[in-house]
Design a protein around this motif. Sequence first.
Motif, mmCIF file in Angstrom:
data_model
loop_
_atom_site.group_PDB
_atom_site.id
_atom_site.type_symbol
_atom_site.label_atom_id
_atom_site.label_comp_id
_atom_site.label_asym_id
_atom_site.label_seq_id
_atom_site.Cartn_x
_atom_site.Cartn_y
_atom_site.Cartn_z
ATOM 1 N N PHE A 140 0.862 -1.189 0.000
ATOM 2 C CA PHE A 140 0.000 0.000 0.000
ATOM 3 C C PHE A 140 0.892 1.230 0.000
ATOM 4 O O PHE A 140 1.812 1.345 0.817
ATOM 5 N N HIS A 141 0.612 2.140 -0.940
ATOM 6 C CA HIS A 141 1.481 3.305 -1.109
ATOM 7 C C HIS A 141 0.677 4.593 -0.999
ATOM 8 O O HIS A 141 -0.456 4.684 -1.493
ATOM 9 N N ASN A 142 1.260 5.588 -0.349
ATOM 10 C CA ASN A 142 0.630 6.909 -0.254
ATOM 11 C C ASN A 142 0.904 7.680 -1.538
ATOM 12 O O ASN A 142 2.043 8.108 -1.778
ATOM 13 N N HIS A 143 -0.124 7.849 -2.347
ATOM 14 C CA HIS A 143 0.019 8.610 -3.594
ATOM 15 C C HIS A 143 -0.074 10.106 -3.309
ATOM 16 O O HIS A 143 -0.508 10.525 -2.226
ATOM 17 N N ARG A 144 0.316 10.922 -4.280
ATOM 18 C CA ARG A 144 0.238 12.376 -4.123
ATOM 19 C C ARG A 144 -1.218 12.762 -3.860
ATOM 20 O O ARG A 144 -2.129 12.297 -4.559
ATOM 21 N N ASP A 145 -1.438 13.622 -2.857
ATOM 22 C CA ASP A 145 -2.810 13.892 -2.412
ATOM 23 C C ASP A 145 -3.329 15.275 -2.797
ATOM 24 O O ASP A 145 -4.363 15.728 -2.308
ATOM 25 N N SER A 146 -2.611 15.977 -3.684
ATOM 26 C CA SER A 146 -3.096 17.254 -4.207
ATOM 27 C C SER A 146 -2.654 17.397 -5.646
ATOM 28 O O SER A 146 -1.668 16.770 -6.069
ATOM 29 N N LEU A 147 -3.362 18.226 -6.401
ATOM 30 C CA LEU A 147 -3.003 18.418 -7.810
ATOM 31 C C LEU A 147 -1.630 19.080 -7.946
ATOM 32 O O LEU A 147 -0.889 18.791 -8.889
ATOM 33 N N LYS A 148 -1.292 19.943 -7.001
ATOM 34 C CA LYS A 148 0.017 20.593 -7.050
ATOM 35 C C LYS A 148 1.134 19.560 -6.908
ATOM 36 O O LYS A 148 2.112 19.566 -7.662
ATOM 37 N N LYS A 149 0.985 18.653 -5.943
ATOM 38 C CA LYS A 149 1.990 17.612 -5.738
ATOM 39 C C LYS A 149 2.024 16.639 -6.919
ATOM 40 O O LYS A 149 3.091 16.182 -7.324
ATOM 41 N N TYR A 150 0.839 16.335 -7.454
ATOM 42 C CA TYR A 150 0.761 15.417 -8.596
ATOM 43 C C TYR A 150 1.438 16.033 -9.815
ATOM 44 O O TYR A 150 2.193 15.357 -10.523
ATOM 45 N N PHE A 151 1.189 17.333 -10.052
ATOM 46 C CA PHE A 151 1.824 18.023 -11.173
ATOM 47 C C PHE A 151 3.348 17.992 -11.016
ATOM 48 O O PHE A 151 4.077 17.683 -11.969
ATOM 49 N N SER A 152 3.834 18.298 -9.815
ATOM 50 C CA SER A 152 5.278 18.332 -9.572
ATOM 51 C C SER A 152 5.904 16.963 -9.793
ATOM 52 O O SER A 152 6.999 16.854 -10.372
ATOM 53 N N GLN A 153 5.222 15.917 -9.327
ATOM 54 C CA GLN A 153 5.732 14.555 -9.518
ATOM 55 C C GLN A 153 5.837 14.207 -10.994
ATOM 56 O O GLN A 153 6.873 13.706 -11.462
ATOM 57 N N GLN A 154 4.774 14.485 -11.749
ATOM 58 C CA GLN A 154 4.751 14.133 -13.163
ATOM 59 C C GLN A 154 5.733 14.986 -13.963
ATOM 60 O O GLN A 154 6.347 14.506 -14.922
#
Length: 267
Positions: A140-154
């Motif tokens: 089980f993994h904690n995925h990015r929990d906001s669009l800002k964090k998701y954008f930065s990751q991608q």
Amino acid sequence: SLIQCGVDSPPVKYNMFIPGLKDELIVFADGDAYFAEDWLEKVTSPLADEKVAGAMGKVLTANPGKIVARVTGYEFEDRFDRLPAEVKRTQTMHAVYKRKILVEAGLFDEELKTGYDCELGWRINALNYKIIYVPDAVVFHNHRDSLKKYFSQQYEYAVYAVVRNLKKPRIAAGDKFAPAWMSVQPLFYFLTALLVILGIAGAVPLYLCGFPPAFLFAVYFSDSVRLAVKFRDISSLLMTVFSFVRGLAWTAGVTVSVFKQCRKKFF
């Protein structure tokens, strides 16, 4: 042996310690991942085969209470569900490798901050070793929990994907986990920008700039509907929006990375 690698440059620390370890097997685990009690037993079971270099299990979402994490987690889990028993690479979020084969393959590419596990997998396959997917080994993994964090990751994924793919163009063709379509999408964003510029200049009808986004919307929305049906969660439709966020992040990351690579080579 336990090695705390941090997030700045994991390949450098991996390569520093792995050659000197005496352990036959090396387990990689993210600090924000939680493993089922039988994960290690199940994920190591294929390694009895001398031609098997490593293995990984299936990732589920550890923080489904956060809508961004839950919905992007559905998309992530769906990709795992489509994997065959033998895969091209693992993810160091949750993987086990034979130490001697890691050394034989040349360890990790220290120029890559992300995507180094993918690049290593292709080198291991080139040596005629196998990497096995064990769906019963659950993490089980904690995925990015906001669009800002998701954008930065991608965005970061895209930056280093350019570096990786320039070294090994075959990786750009994709695999079962990340098909070529994911790498192709920035072309539609570049085309949209070009059509907008040409439209403003009067070279082409301005309405043409709407065709690439409309095509992407159709693809993203159909995938989101499929996820909503599969996981029985209407919030999966938000993956349409999140896919555009990912596409913009990849377009920005590819643009910046290509510019940096050109500057490094020609200036």
